[in-house]
Design a protein around this motif. Structure first.
Motif, PDB file in Angstrom:
ATOM      1  N   LYS A 393      93.639  60.555  42.126  1.00 15.71           N
ATOM      2  CA  LYS A 393      93.426  61.504  41.031  1.00 15.71           C
ATOM      3  C   LYS A 393      91.970  61.464  40.599  1.00 15.71           C
ATOM      4  O   LYS A 393      91.341  60.405  40.590  1.00 15.71           O
ATOM      5  N   LEU A 394      91.444  62.623  40.238  1.00 15.85           N
ATOM      6  CA  LEU A 394      90.094  62.750  39.688  1.00 15.85           C
ATOM      7  C   LEU A 394      90.183  63.199  38.243  1.00 15.85           C
ATOM      8  O   LEU A 394      90.977  64.086  37.918  1.00 15.85           O
ATOM      9  N   LYS A 395      89.371  62.580  37.389  1.00 14.29           N
ATOM     10  CA  LYS A 395      89.261  63.006  35.996  1.00 14.29           C
ATOM     11  C   LYS A 395      87.802  63.314  35.685  1.00 14.29           C
ATOM     12  O   LYS A 395      86.922  62.494  35.972  1.00 14.29           O
ATOM     13  N   LEU A 396      87.557  64.475  35.089  1.00 18.34           N
ATOM     14  CA  LEU A 396      86.235  64.822  34.588  1.00 18.34           C
ATOM     15  C   LEU A 396      86.278  64.794  33.064  1.00 18.34           C
ATOM     16  O   LEU A 396      87.151  65.429  32.455  1.00 18.34           O
ATOM     17  N   ILE A 397      85.353  64.076  32.466  1.00 16.14           N
ATOM     18  CA  ILE A 397      85.266  63.981  31.018  1.00 16.14           C
ATOM     19  C   ILE A 397      84.168  64.948  30.574  1.00 16.14           C
ATOM     20  O   ILE A 397      83.007  64.790  30.967  1.00 16.14           O
ATOM     21  N   VAL A 398      84.545  65.934  29.789  1.00  9.20           N
ATOM     22  CA  VAL A 398      83.660  67.063  29.485  1.00  9.20           C
ATOM     23  C   VAL A 398      83.335  67.109  27.999  1.00  9.20           C
ATOM     24  O   VAL A 398      84.235  67.079  27.148  1.00  9.20           O
ATOM     25  N   GLY A 399      82.043  67.210  27.693  1.00  8.10           N
ATOM     26  CA  GLY A 399      81.583  67.288  26.324  1.00  8.10           C
ATOM     27  C   GLY A 399      81.317  68.721  25.887  1.00  8.10           C
ATOM     28  O   GLY A 399      81.686  69.676  26.581  1.00  8.10           O
ATOM     29  N   PRO A 400      80.674  68.906  24.731  1.00  8.39           N
ATOM     30  CA  PRO A 400      80.366  70.241  24.224  1.00  8.39           C
ATOM     31  C   PRO A 400      79.575  71.069  25.234  1.00  8.39           C
ATOM     32  O   PRO A 400      78.743  70.547  25.972  1.00  8.39           O
ATOM     33  N   GLY A 401      79.861  72.367  25.255  1.00  7.89           N
ATOM     34  CA  GLY A 401      79.165  73.257  26.165  1.00  7.89           C
ATOM     35  C   GLY A 401      79.584  73.113  27.610  1.00  7.89           C
ATOM     36  O   GLY A 401      78.938  73.662  28.500  1.00  7.89           O
ATOM     37  N   GLY A 402      80.661  72.371  27.843  1.00  2.00           N
ATOM     38  CA  GLY A 402      81.131  72.184  29.209  1.00  2.00           C
ATOM     39  C   GLY A 402      80.315  71.212  30.024  1.00  2.00           C
ATOM     40  O   GLY A 402      80.451  71.158  31.249  1.00  2.00           O
ATOM     41  N   ARG A 403      79.476  70.424  29.358  1.00  2.00           N
ATOM     42  CA  ARG A 403      78.629  69.499  30.104  1.00  2.00           C
ATOM     43  C   ARG A 403      79.410  68.266  30.537  1.00  2.00           C
ATOM     44  O   ARG A 403      80.188  67.696  29.772  1.00  2.00           O
ATOM     45  N   LEU A 404      79.170  67.839  31.776  1.00  2.00           N
ATOM     46  CA  LEU A 404      79.815  66.633  32.295  1.00  2.00           C
ATOM     47  C   LEU A 404      79.319  65.410  31.532  1.00  2.00           C
ATOM     48  O   LEU A 404      78.118  65.181  31.417  1.00  2.00           O
ATOM     49  N   ALA A 405      80.254  64.621  31.004  1.00  2.00           N
ATOM     50  CA  ALA A 405      79.907  63.410  30.271  1.00  2.00           C
ATOM     51  C   ALA A 405      80.284  62.144  31.028  1.00  2.00           C
ATOM     52  O   ALA A 405      79.703  61.084  30.809  1.00  2.00           O
ATOM     53  N   GLY A 406      81.250  62.263  31.925  1.00  2.00           N
ATOM     54  CA  GLY A 406      81.684  61.100  32.686  1.00  2.00           C
ATOM     55  C   GLY A 406      82.756  61.497  33.666  1.00  2.00           C
ATOM     56  O   GLY A 406      83.242  62.634  33.659  1.00  2.00           O
ATOM     57  N   ALA A 407      83.132  60.574  34.519  1.00  2.00           N
ATOM     58  CA  ALA A 407      84.168  60.854  35.511  1.00  2.00           C
ATOM     59  C   ALA A 407      84.816  59.559  35.972  1.00  2.00           C
ATOM     60  O   ALA A 407      84.164  58.508  36.023  1.00  2.00           O
ATOM     61  N   ASP A 408      86.094  59.665  36.298  1.00  2.00           N
ATOM     62  CA  ASP A 408      86.842  58.564  36.893  1.00  2.00           C
ATOM     63  C   ASP A 408      87.603  59.109  38.087  1.00  2.00           C
ATOM     64  O   ASP A 408      88.103  60.243  38.049  1.00  2.00           O
ATOM     65  N   ILE A 409      87.700  58.317  39.135  1.00  2.00           N
ATOM     66  CA  ILE A 409      88.391  58.784  40.334  1.00  2.00           C
ATOM     67  C   ILE A 409      89.031  57.613  41.064  1.00  2.00           C
ATOM     68  O   ILE A 409      88.449  56.532  41.160  1.00  2.00           O
ATOM     69  N   VAL A 410      90.239  57.856  41.553  1.00  2.00           N
ATOM     70  CA  VAL A 410      90.906  56.889  42.416  1.00  2.00           C
ATOM     71  C   VAL A 410      91.450  57.642  43.608  1.00  2.00           C
ATOM     72  O   VAL A 410      91.977  58.743  43.465  1.00  2.00           O
ATOM     73  N   GLY A 411      91.251  57.079  44.800  1.00  2.00           N
ATOM     74  CA  GLY A 411      91.754  57.730  45.996  1.00  2.00           C
ATOM     75  C   GLY A 411      90.850  57.486  47.189  1.00  2.00           C
ATOM     76  O   GLY A 411      89.837  56.784  47.099  1.00  2.00           O
ATOM     77  N   ALA A 412      91.213  58.083  48.302  1.00  2.00           N
ATOM     78  CA  ALA A 412      90.428  57.944  49.532  1.00  2.00           C
ATOM     79  C   ALA A 412      89.018  58.486  49.320  1.00  2.00           C
ATOM     80  O   ALA A 412      88.825  59.553  48.726  1.00  2.00           O
ATOM     81  N   GLN A 413      88.021  57.750  49.791  1.00  2.00           N
ATOM     82  CA  GLN A 413      86.612  58.133  49.737  1.00  2.00           C
ATOM     83  C   GLN A 413      86.133  58.443  48.314  1.00  2.00           C
ATOM     84  O   GLN A 413      85.231  59.265  48.109  1.00  2.00           O
ATOM     85  N   ALA A 414      86.718  57.783  47.337  1.00  2.00           N
ATOM     86  CA  ALA A 414      86.317  58.009  45.947  1.00  2.00           C
ATOM     87  C   ALA A 414      84.825  57.751  45.748  1.00  2.00           C
ATOM     88  O   ALA A 414      84.149  58.480  45.015  1.00  2.00           O
ATOM     89  N   GLY A 415      84.302  56.726  46.411  1.00  2.00           N
ATOM     90  CA  GLY A 415      82.882  56.411  46.274  1.00  2.00           C
ATOM     91  C   GLY A 415      81.993  57.527  46.781  1.00  2.00           C
ATOM     92  O   GLY A 415      80.932  57.811  46.203  1.00  2.00           O
ATOM     93  N   GLU A 416      82.400  58.186  47.871  1.00  2.00           N
ATOM     94  CA  GLU A 416      81.603  59.284  48.415  1.00  2.00           C
ATOM     95  C   GLU A 416      81.634  60.492  47.481  1.00  2.00           C
ATOM     96  O   GLU A 416      80.625  61.166  47.274  1.00  2.00           O
ATOM     97  N   ILE A 417      82.794  60.793  46.930  1.00  2.00           N
ATOM     98  CA  ILE A 417      82.911  61.905  45.986  1.00  2.00           C
ATOM     99  C   ILE A 417      82.096  61.630  44.732  1.00  2.00           C
ATOM    100  O   ILE A 417      81.514  62.532  44.127  1.00  2.00           O
TER     101      ILE A 417
END
Length: 476
Positions: A393-417
């Motif tokens: 699963k991938l999670k994108l943590i989004v702040g005001p204005g739709g700006r990316l604030a953080g992300a968490d990911i688990v799964g195959a090739q997570a490091g590459e993503i």
């Protein structure tokens, strides 16, 4: 008389950070002295990232062969030669060694001294019968395994990362104290290579990561037969017949006894600050490492500290990042500031687990709750389905204005993503940017775009947008 050297920069420690500083400075024609009392390449090459990932690769190959039935490929059985797996580890180290070698750096024009270094005053370092007075010093001495004061530990044989990769036979039962990334990576590697494995963790395993995604990793490891005992503190150890006995207690006070053939201590790292003469140089430090400001300068303005010895996040890529900052500061007199928010990390289990930027809690605190969490399941990705890698699963943590604030990911090739998300965060990209790029099909990278598009999921329900579309349709 002692020989006196007066280079522009003196680097103490030839690990990732120190080598990066020395190479960059030498490339600009700056005179550099590099000091290393141990192995060139430091912990990462010899005892850490490189050998651990090489062993994980061997373990992944073994696990892959076991999982062929789902693709219609049947094997009669798997024979694991642990010594050959160890040979692979040695060969990977040997292949990388020349890049970090004394000969290479001397070829770059760096003066390399292979002895212990010690400050004798605020502007001088002694190395044997050599004295060095540089314009600037960089301390990059790294860290070593932290061994906790567990009763009986000094009376039994135990492994740390510096000795683990010397094993030529698989342990029959490997007990691991510590359920962090190192402990769990090595738990999975050794389990897949034939060992029974038990992990003891006094708190929560992978406690710095998103609890939901960390739980997916832990369940996967348990499904492979690894016993993970969380909130279970090791109280003492004792010698047993040909091995070691571990005495532990759970959070509710239940006593546990486990007997293992081998014991690995993976309870964290301790900065290498001993015997450096830091007091004589006026450099403040404690058990967490050398005290530095945002620009990585110590309390002695002539001295910087980078990497594990400076405390904070202990990753090879952090040392490399800090080396770049220090070069900008020393050579170009540019103001620099360490930004921990931009630092990603990955646990290289199967599935991989990665994080960058703010956590959900941090983002809500920073933006007064104005935060969205977008997600995309691996099971909804066509490439993941094709390869039977739907756990994740991938999670994108989004702040005001739709700006990316953080992300968490688990799964195959997570490091590459996570590479893409690291770039997006550093360039302050928004969900519009991440929804608008073209990902080749079919790739796991489409997970990022799918999650970003979901930011606009409510747009079709917007009354004013529907009215605008109705007006535009009237024009033909």
């Amino acid at each position: 008389m002692a020989k006196l050297l007066t280079p522009d920069i003196c680097v103490i420690g030839a690990g990732s950070g120190g080598l990066s500083v020395a190479a960059a400075a030498a490339a600009f024609g700056v005179e550099v002295v590099l000091i290393e009392k141990g192995l060139m390449g430091g912990d990462c090459l010899n005892y850490g990232c490189v050998p651990s990932k090489a062993l994980l690769a061997a373990a992944k190959a073994a696990a892959g062969n076991r999982a062929q039935d789902r693709f219609g490929i049947h094997t009669e059985g798997i024979e694991i030669d642990f010594a050959r797996a160890n040979d692979h580890v040695r060969s990977v180290i040997a292949a990388i060694e020349p890049h970090d070698s004394q000969e290479r750096f001397e070829g770059l024009g760096v003066t390399v001294l292979r002895e212990a270094a010690r400050f004798t005053d605020e502007k001088t370092v002694a190395v044997g019968d050599v004295r060095i007075r540089a314009r600037r010093f960089v301390v990059a001495t790294g860290s070593t395994a932290l061994v906790p004061p567990i009763p009986g530990l000094d009376e039994v044989p135990y492994l740390i990362n510096e000795t683990l990769f010397e094993l030529r036979e698989a342990p029959s039962h490997l007990a691991i104290i510590g359920g962090g990334p190192i402990g769990l990576e090595m738990a999975q590697a050794h389990r897949r290579l034939g060992a029974e494995v038990t992990v003891f963790e006094a708190a929560k395993s992978l406690g710095k990561d998103d609890p939901e995604l960390a739980g997916i990793v832990l369940q996967s490891l348990r499904d492979e037969g690894i016993e993970i005992l969380e909130e279970t503190a090791v109280e003492r150890v004792a010698a047993a017949d040909g091995g070691v006995k571990i005495f532990a207690k759970t959070a509710d006070g239940t006593p546990l006894e486990t007997e293992a053939s081998h014991l690995l201590v993976a309870t964290g790292r301790a900065p290498n600050v001993e015997d450096l003469g830091l007091e004589a140089a006026g450099i403040r430090f404690d058990r967490k490492g050398i005290e530095v400001d945002a620009g990585l300068r110590t309390t002695n303005r002539k001295v910087y500290a980078i990497g594990d010895v400076a405390g904070g996040l202990q990753f090879t890529h952090v040392a490399g990042y800090q080396a770049g900052l220090v070069i900008r500061s020393i050579l170009f007199r540019m103001p620099v500031k360490m930004n921990n928010t931009l630092v990603p990390w990955v646990t290289y289990t199967s599935p991989e687990l990665g994080h960058i930027g703010m956590t959900v809690t941090e983002a809500k605190r920073a933006y007064s709750g104005a935060v969205k969490v977008l997600s995309a399941e691996y099971a909804g990705n066509d490439r993941a389905q094709a390869e039977g890698a739907t756990m994740g699963k991938l999670k994108l943590i989004v702040g005001p204005g739709g700006r990316l604030a953080g992300a968490d990911i688990v799964g195959a090739q997570a490091g590459e993503i996570l590479n893409l998300l690291s770039l997006a965060l550093s360039k302050k990209m928004t969900m519009k940017d991440l929804a608008g790029f073209i990902a080749p099909y079919p790739t796991l990278g489409e997970l990022v775009r799918r999650a970003a598009i979901s930011y606009y999921a409510d747009a079709p329900k917007n009354v004013w947008l529907r009215r605008l579309l109705a007006i535009l349709r009237k024009f033909g």
